[in-house]
Motif scaffolding. Structure first.
Motif, PDB file in Angstrom:
ATOM      1  N   LEU A 149       0.840  -1.197   0.000  1.00 26.15           N
ATOM      2  CA  LEU A 149       0.000   0.000   0.000  1.00 26.15           C
ATOM      3  C   LEU A 149       0.880   1.254   0.000  1.00 26.15           C
ATOM      4  O   LEU A 149       0.611   2.229  -0.695  1.00 26.15           O
ATOM      5  N   ILE A 150       1.960   1.207   0.780  1.00 19.57           N
ATOM      6  CA  ILE A 150       2.883   2.346   0.829  1.00 19.57           C
ATOM      7  C   ILE A 150       3.643   2.448  -0.493  1.00 19.57           C
ATOM      8  O   ILE A 150       3.794   3.538  -1.056  1.00 19.57           O
ATOM      9  N   LEU A 151       4.108   1.308  -0.993  1.00 13.76           N
ATOM     10  CA  LEU A 151       4.827   1.337  -2.277  1.00 13.76           C
ATOM     11  C   LEU A 151       3.922   1.885  -3.382  1.00 13.76           C
ATOM     12  O   LEU A 151       4.362   2.667  -4.224  1.00 13.76           O
ATOM     13  N   ASP A 152       2.653   1.504  -3.354  1.00 21.12           N
ATOM     14  CA  ASP A 152       1.703   1.971  -4.354  1.00 21.12           C
ATOM     15  C   ASP A 152       1.544   3.492  -4.272  1.00 21.12           C
ATOM     16  O   ASP A 152       1.519   4.187  -5.286  1.00 21.12           O
ATOM     17  N   GLU A 153       1.456   4.001  -3.054  1.00 16.68           N
ATOM     18  CA  GLU A 153       1.325   5.452  -2.853  1.00 16.68           C
ATOM     19  C   GLU A 153       2.557   6.199  -3.371  1.00 16.68           C
ATOM     20  O   GLU A 153       2.486   7.320  -3.833  1.00 16.68           O
ATOM     21  N   ARG A 154       3.710   5.553  -3.244  1.00 14.79           N
ATOM     22  CA  ARG A 154       4.955   6.204  -3.676  1.00 14.79           C
ATOM     23  C   ARG A 154       5.241   6.035  -5.162  1.00 14.79           C
ATOM     24  O   ARG A 154       6.198   6.608  -5.676  1.00 14.79           O
ATOM     25  N   LEU A 198       2.673  14.746 -12.230  1.00 12.09           N
ATOM     26  CA  LEU A 198       2.221  15.651 -11.168  1.00 12.09           C
ATOM     27  C   LEU A 198       2.412  17.097 -11.596  1.00 12.09           C
ATOM     28  O   LEU A 198       1.554  17.949 -11.364  1.00 12.09           O
ATOM     29  N   LEU A 199       3.543  17.373 -12.231  1.00 14.44           N
ATOM     30  CA  LEU A 199       3.798  18.742 -12.703  1.00 14.44           C
ATOM     31  C   LEU A 199       2.765  19.166 -13.739  1.00 14.44           C
ATOM     32  O   LEU A 199       2.315  20.311 -13.757  1.00 14.44           O
ATOM     33  N   GLN A 200       2.387  18.204 -14.588  1.00 13.22           N
ATOM     34  CA  GLN A 200       1.351  18.475 -15.599  1.00 13.22           C
ATOM     35  C   GLN A 200       0.021  18.823 -14.912  1.00 13.22           C
ATOM     36  O   GLN A 200      -0.661  19.773 -15.299  1.00 13.22           O
ATOM     37  N   THR A 201      -0.321  18.031 -13.893  1.00 16.04           N
ATOM     38  CA  THR A 201      -1.564  18.286 -13.134  1.00 16.04           C
ATOM     39  C   THR A 201      -1.529  19.677 -12.525  1.00 16.04           C
ATOM     40  O   THR A 201      -2.505  20.433 -12.603  1.00 16.04           O
ATOM     41  N   LEU A 202      -0.386  20.010 -11.922  1.00 16.70           N
ATOM     42  CA  LEU A 202      -0.275  21.327 -11.295  1.00 16.70           C
ATOM     43  C   LEU A 202      -0.431  22.431 -12.325  1.00 16.70           C
ATOM     44  O   LEU A 202      -1.119  23.428 -12.097  1.00 16.70           O
ATOM     45  N   ASP A 203       0.222  22.239 -13.455  1.00 14.20           N
ATOM     46  CA  ASP A 203       0.182  23.238 -14.507  1.00 14.20           C
ATOM     47  C   ASP A 203      -1.260  23.489 -14.968  1.00 14.20           C
ATOM     48  O   ASP A 203      -1.670  24.625 -15.189  1.00 14.20           O
ATOM     49  N   GLN A 204      -2.019  22.387 -15.076  1.00 12.41           N
ATOM     50  CA  GLN A 204      -3.397  22.500 -15.576  1.00 12.41           C
ATOM     51  C   GLN A 204      -4.366  23.036 -14.519  1.00 12.41           C
ATOM     52  O   GLN A 204      -5.247  23.840 -14.815  1.00 12.41           O
ATOM     53  N   ASP A 205      -4.205  22.532 -13.275  1.00  7.25           N
ATOM     54  CA  ASP A 205      -5.277  22.729 -12.300  1.00  7.25           C
ATOM     55  C   ASP A 205      -5.040  23.824 -11.271  1.00  7.25           C
ATOM     56  O   ASP A 205      -6.004  24.309 -10.676  1.00  7.25           O
ATOM     57  N   CYS A 206      -3.785  24.209 -11.042  1.00  6.33           N
ATOM     58  CA  CYS A 206      -3.523  25.227 -10.012  1.00  6.33           C
ATOM     59  C   CYS A 206      -4.288  26.517 -10.311  1.00  6.33           C
ATOM     60  O   CYS A 206      -4.873  27.124  -9.420  1.00  6.33           O
ATOM     61  N   ARG A 207      -4.288  26.887 -11.554  1.00  4.85           N
ATOM     62  CA  ARG A 207      -4.943  28.160 -11.907  1.00  4.85           C
ATOM     63  C   ARG A 207      -6.461  28.085 -11.828  1.00  4.85           C
ATOM     64  O   ARG A 207      -7.152  29.106 -11.868  1.00  4.85           O
ATOM     65  N   SER A 253      -1.059  17.324  -2.673  1.00  7.51           N
ATOM     66  CA  SER A 253      -0.123  16.204  -2.721  1.00  7.51           C
ATOM     67  C   SER A 253       0.768  16.307  -3.949  1.00  7.51           C
ATOM     68  O   SER A 253       1.965  16.012  -3.879  1.00  7.51           O
ATOM     69  N   ALA A 254       0.226  16.777  -5.072  1.00  8.23           N
ATOM     70  CA  ALA A 254       1.052  16.940  -6.280  1.00  8.23           C
ATOM     71  C   ALA A 254       2.134  17.988  -6.053  1.00  8.23           C
ATOM     72  O   ALA A 254       3.281  17.827  -6.479  1.00  8.23           O
ATOM     73  N   THR A 255       1.783  19.070  -5.366  1.00  5.31           N
ATOM     74  CA  THR A 255       2.763  20.125  -5.107  1.00  5.31           C
ATOM     75  C   THR A 255       3.921  19.589  -4.266  1.00  5.31           C
ATOM     76  O   THR A 255       5.097  19.788  -4.588  1.00  5.31           O
ATOM     77  N   ILE A 256       3.584  18.885  -3.215  1.00  2.64           N
ATOM     78  CA  ILE A 256       4.621  18.389  -2.303  1.00  2.64           C
ATOM     79  C   ILE A 256       5.429  17.269  -2.947  1.00  2.64           C
ATOM     80  O   ILE A 256       6.652  17.242  -2.871  1.00  2.64           O
ATOM     81  N   ARG A 257       4.756  16.371  -3.634  1.00  2.57           N
ATOM     82  CA  ARG A 257       5.464  15.237  -4.227  1.00  2.57           C
ATOM     83  C   ARG A 257       6.315  15.628  -5.428  1.00  2.57           C
ATOM     84  O   ARG A 257       7.262  14.929  -5.781  1.00  2.57           O
TER      85      ARG A 257
END
Ligand SMILES: Nc1ncnc2c1ncn2[C@@H]1O[C@H](COP(=O)(O)OP(=O)(O)OP(=O)(O)O)[C@@H](O)[C@H]1O
Length: 85
Positions: free
Chosen positions: A15-20, A27-36, A79-83
């Motif tokens: 479960l931990i390995l899956d989370e990691r 994640l950067l793509q998600t941030l780029d799209q959704d932060c704004r 979580s995307a920002t931190i990871r």
């Protein structure tokens, strides 16, 4: 007390390995799209939680709201920002 399932190497559980198992690029793509897209209210919560992380203060945050108001959306951005660092 039930034990967490072990991995083959017995040094962690899947479960931990899956989370990691995430892609920093995605994640950067998600941030780029959704932060704004964050609403003012979401941005306020986002800034407050990230400040607690960045300043090493930590804490517990309880995010409440009607269904579909963006709690999961906000959690994914945090979580995307931190990871992605
Ligand atoms: N600021 C936003 N801009 C664009 N889309 C958003 C925004 N906030 C939330 N959404 C979208 O709205 C939908 C519902 O959001 P989300 O699943 O995060 O709500 P929730 O509060 O976690 O709901 P529930 O309590 O039912 O689990 C999702 O498709 C999400 O991507």
């Amino acid at each position: 007390m039930p034990k967490l399932p072990k991995t083959r190497t017995q040094d962690s559980n899947f479960l931990i390995l899956d989370e990691r198992n995430y892609s920093p690029e995605l994640l950067l793509q998600t941030l780029d799209q959704d932060c704004r897209k964050m609403t003012d209210e979401q941005k306020k919560v986002y800034d407050e939680i990230l400040s607690a992380v960045d300043d090493g203060i930590g804490g517990m945050f309880f995010l409440d709201g009607f269904g579909g108001t963006g709690k999961t959306f906000l959690w994914k951005l945090l979580s995307a920002t931190i990871r992605s660092r």
